[in-house]
Design an enzyme around this catalytic site. Structure first.
Site, PDB file in Angstrom:
ATOM      1  N   ASN A 185       0.857  -1.180   0.000  1.00  0.00           N
ATOM      2  CA  ASN A 185       0.000   0.000   0.000  1.00  0.00           C
ATOM      3  C   ASN A 185       0.896   1.234   0.000  1.00  0.00           C
ATOM      4  O   ASN A 185       2.125   1.130   0.007  1.00  0.00           O
ATOM      5  CB  ASN A 185      -0.975  -0.012   1.183  1.00  0.00           C
ATOM      6  CG  ASN A 185      -0.269  -0.077   2.532  1.00  0.00           C
ATOM      7  OD1 ASN A 185       0.822   0.458   2.706  1.00  0.00           O
ATOM      8  ND2 ASN A 185      -0.885  -0.746   3.502  1.00  0.00           N
ATOM      9  N   LYS A 186       0.282   2.411   0.001  1.00  0.00           N
ATOM     10  CA  LYS A 186       1.075   3.640  -0.114  1.00  0.00           C
ATOM     11  C   LYS A 186       2.056   3.794   1.051  1.00  0.00           C
ATOM     12  O   LYS A 186       3.215   4.157   0.862  1.00  0.00           O
ATOM     13  CB  LYS A 186       0.146   4.849  -0.184  1.00  0.00           C
ATOM     14  CG  LYS A 186       0.879   6.146  -0.519  1.00  0.00           C
ATOM     15  CD  LYS A 186      -0.034   7.369  -0.451  1.00  0.00           C
ATOM     16  CE  LYS A 186      -0.937   7.458  -1.625  1.00  0.00           C
ATOM     17  NZ  LYS A 186      -1.660   8.763  -1.665  1.00  0.00           N
ATOM     18  N   LYS A 187       1.592   3.486   2.259  1.00  0.00           N
ATOM     19  CA  LYS A 187       2.444   3.627   3.447  1.00  0.00           C
ATOM     20  C   LYS A 187       3.650   2.690   3.363  1.00  0.00           C
ATOM     21  O   LYS A 187       4.790   3.089   3.632  1.00  0.00           O
ATOM     22  CB  LYS A 187       1.632   3.333   4.705  1.00  0.00           C
ATOM     23  CG  LYS A 187       2.407   3.447   6.015  1.00  0.00           C
ATOM     24  CD  LYS A 187       1.470   3.238   7.202  1.00  0.00           C
ATOM     25  CE  LYS A 187       2.209   3.338   8.521  1.00  0.00           C
ATOM     26  NZ  LYS A 187       3.146   2.226   8.744  1.00  0.00           N
ATOM     27  N   GLU A 188       3.398   1.432   2.988  1.00  0.00           N
ATOM     28  CA  GLU A 188       4.485   0.457   2.876  1.00  0.00           C
ATOM     29  C   GLU A 188       5.478   0.854   1.783  1.00  0.00           C
ATOM     30  O   GLU A 188       6.693   0.708   1.949  1.00  0.00           O
ATOM     31  CB  GLU A 188       3.899  -0.929   2.596  1.00  0.00           C
ATOM     32  CG  GLU A 188       3.132  -1.507   3.775  1.00  0.00           C
ATOM     33  CD  GLU A 188       2.228  -2.671   3.393  1.00  0.00           C
ATOM     34  OE1 GLU A 188       1.838  -3.427   4.302  1.00  0.00           O
ATOM     35  OE2 GLU A 188       1.890  -2.808   2.197  1.00  0.00           O
ATOM     36  N   ASP A 224      -6.029  -8.309   1.012  1.00  0.00           N
ATOM     37  CA  ASP A 224      -6.076  -9.753   0.762  1.00  0.00           C
ATOM     38  C   ASP A 224      -6.885 -10.061  -0.494  1.00  0.00           C
ATOM     39  O   ASP A 224      -6.528 -10.937  -1.285  1.00  0.00           O
ATOM     40  CB  ASP A 224      -6.697 -10.485   1.957  1.00  0.00           C
ATOM     41  CG  ASP A 224      -5.847 -10.375   3.213  1.00  0.00           C
ATOM     42  OD1 ASP A 224      -4.643 -10.093   3.086  1.00  0.00           O
ATOM     43  OD2 ASP A 224      -6.389 -10.565   4.315  1.00  0.00           O
TER      44      ASP A 224
END
EC number: 2.7.1.167
Length: 461
Positions: free
Chosen positions: A191-194, A259
């Protein structure tokens, strides 16, 4: 494509952190006399598959023949997973199988209690040997990493290298800021944060998104680079950057959305579906999931139902529309026209317009307005029929009918971000251009127009 996929049963192997998601449903209507806290009266408990097990559930719900490989503890949660999943699990004595207990009150999560052991597993070699024994029978491999110790660098390296030799795609849902252990995989779905943590970027806005997603592809030798952008959709870098816009209408709980995304991507790649089409389908699956509460799986039937949303609800008055737009911080795209007989050129034009932002609003000339502009013989179809036809397209979010000859009043009222017109307006004054942030001119498909269709029909009579 959905009809084809719904008939397939690809064999997919999933390795990762298999967990149990428990939901304790409570009634919280009193304050404790002992401390300023709520009293939660337990009503029921609901035990579900979580983590890699939820990816398994999604794949099974889609129709895949799924096989799980993992490591669990000798505890009740480990037994639950073995009883509910087809696969093979190594038992590490004394290890706690991840168990997340969510305390729910009035459909809201108020607390989560976690039991887990996040140290690296002691059975790396045994897990790799088991994988080597099974891999040749599968069409795709999913690594579902929740940083609970199963997907060690050694395990990831062995899985990716072996699968690559056999030309089997490996899809990774990563965790943490170090993606080196996933090098050589077919794709990652951070995701964007990761992605920000792995790239060490301050943001992924504007040009940074393309720079960042390309860097992920190059740094970790990926076939495709993907970043999930929540309400903005999915960014894909293959030969260039593409964005598959999000489809969610209502969001109740984002649990399990990632998921469902990797499950759909794995199912599609196992069936050799083109990657951007796979991303678009993954968005639709995520939209179904976030409209429910808790970790849930999604099926192709549910995706079909989602695509058949009641299109008449998309036809709004300008007042209704303004209220809806104020509730969401979205990039609004506006275009307008008579759309008397909807044709291929209209479809291509509106699809391109939608890709410019988050929400596409089509301003539709009323019957009276069309008659004044086009003559007494027009429109061929009534304003309601025309509005319904436009609303039936998934890339059209809202249709609003206006009576004026131009959309100036409507544009002034709604104040969209982007105004879209046909490329034939290049040397003309675009009504409302001074109100919006920018104007985009889109080329029409040559040879398509309502007037030509009407003339063709007349000539055949």
């Amino acid at each position: 494509m959905l009809e084809f996929l719904s008939q397939q049963k690809p064999k997919i192997l999933i390795i990762g952190d298999f967990m149990v998601d428990n939901y304790t449903w409570c009634d919280c209507s009193r304050i404790s006399p002992e401390a300023p806290v709520l009293i939660a009266k337990t009503l029921k408990e609901d035990k579900r598959l979580g983590g890699a097990a939820n990816v398994y559930a999604n794949l099974k719900s889609l129709g895949a023949d799924v096989f799980a490989l993992g490591v669990v503890g000798d505890d009740e949660s480990g037994k639950f997973l073995q009883e509910n999943l087809k696969g093979e699990f190594l038992i590490q004595k004394g290890r706690k199988t991840p168990f997340k207990n969510r305390i729910m009150a009035h459909n809201q999560q108020v607390l989560r209690l976690d039991e887990e052991d996040i140290s690296e597993i002691l059975l790396e070699n045994e897990l790799i040997a088991l994988f080597d024994e099974k891999i040749k029978d599968f069409k795709a491999v999913v690594l579902s990493d929740y940083a609970k110790g199963v997907l060690t660098p050694k395990v990831c390296k062995a899985v990716i290298e072996k699968a690559k030799v056999l030309n089997i795609p490996v899809l990774v849902d990563p965790k943490g800021s170090d993606f080196n252990k996933y090098s050589g995989a077919t794709l990652l779905t951070p995701n964007k944060k990761e992605a920000l943590e792995a790239l060490k970027f301050e943001n992924l806005e504007g040009e940074n998104l393309e720079k960042g997603i390309k860097k992920l592809k190059e740094d970790f030798s990926l076939r495709y680079s993907i970043i999930t952008l929540s309400e903005a959709g999915i960014a894909l870098f293959d030969e260039g950057l593409k964005i598959a816009p999000a489809k969610a209408l209502e969001v109740y709980d984002v649990t399990g959305a990632g998921d469902s995304v990797i499950a759909v991507l794995a199912f599609c790649l196992a069936n050799e579906i083109e990657i951007f089409k796979a991303c678009e389908l993954a968005n639709e699956a995520a939209a179904v999931v976030v409209s429910k509460i808790g970790s849930v799986s999604v099926s192709f039937d549910e995706i079909k139902s989602f695509k058949r949303v009641d299109f008449e609800k998309k036809i709004k008055s300008k007042e209704e529309l303004l209220v809806l737009l104020k509730q969401n911080n979205k990039k609004i795209v506006f275009t307008n026209g008579c759309f008397d007989i909807v044709h291929f050129g209209h479809i291509k034009y509106l699809d391109k317009a939608k890709r410019l932002g988050d929400v596409l609003i089509v301003g539709l000339n009323s019957d009276a307005s069309v008659k004044r502009l086009k003559g007494e013989s027009r429109p061929v179809n009534s304003e309601f029929q025309r509005a319904c036809m436009l609303a039936a397209f998934y890339f059209v979010d809202f249709v609003v009918i206006f009576d004026e000859d131009t959309p100036l009043e409507l544009i002034s009222f709604l104040k969209p971000d982007i105004l879209v017109k046909g490329a034939d307006y290049k040397d003309k004054l675009v009504v409302g251009a001074d109100i919006v942030s920018r104007v985009e001119l889109i080329d029409f498909e040559e040879g398509f127009s309502t007037s030509k269709i009407i003339e063709k029909i007349k000539d055949k009579k």
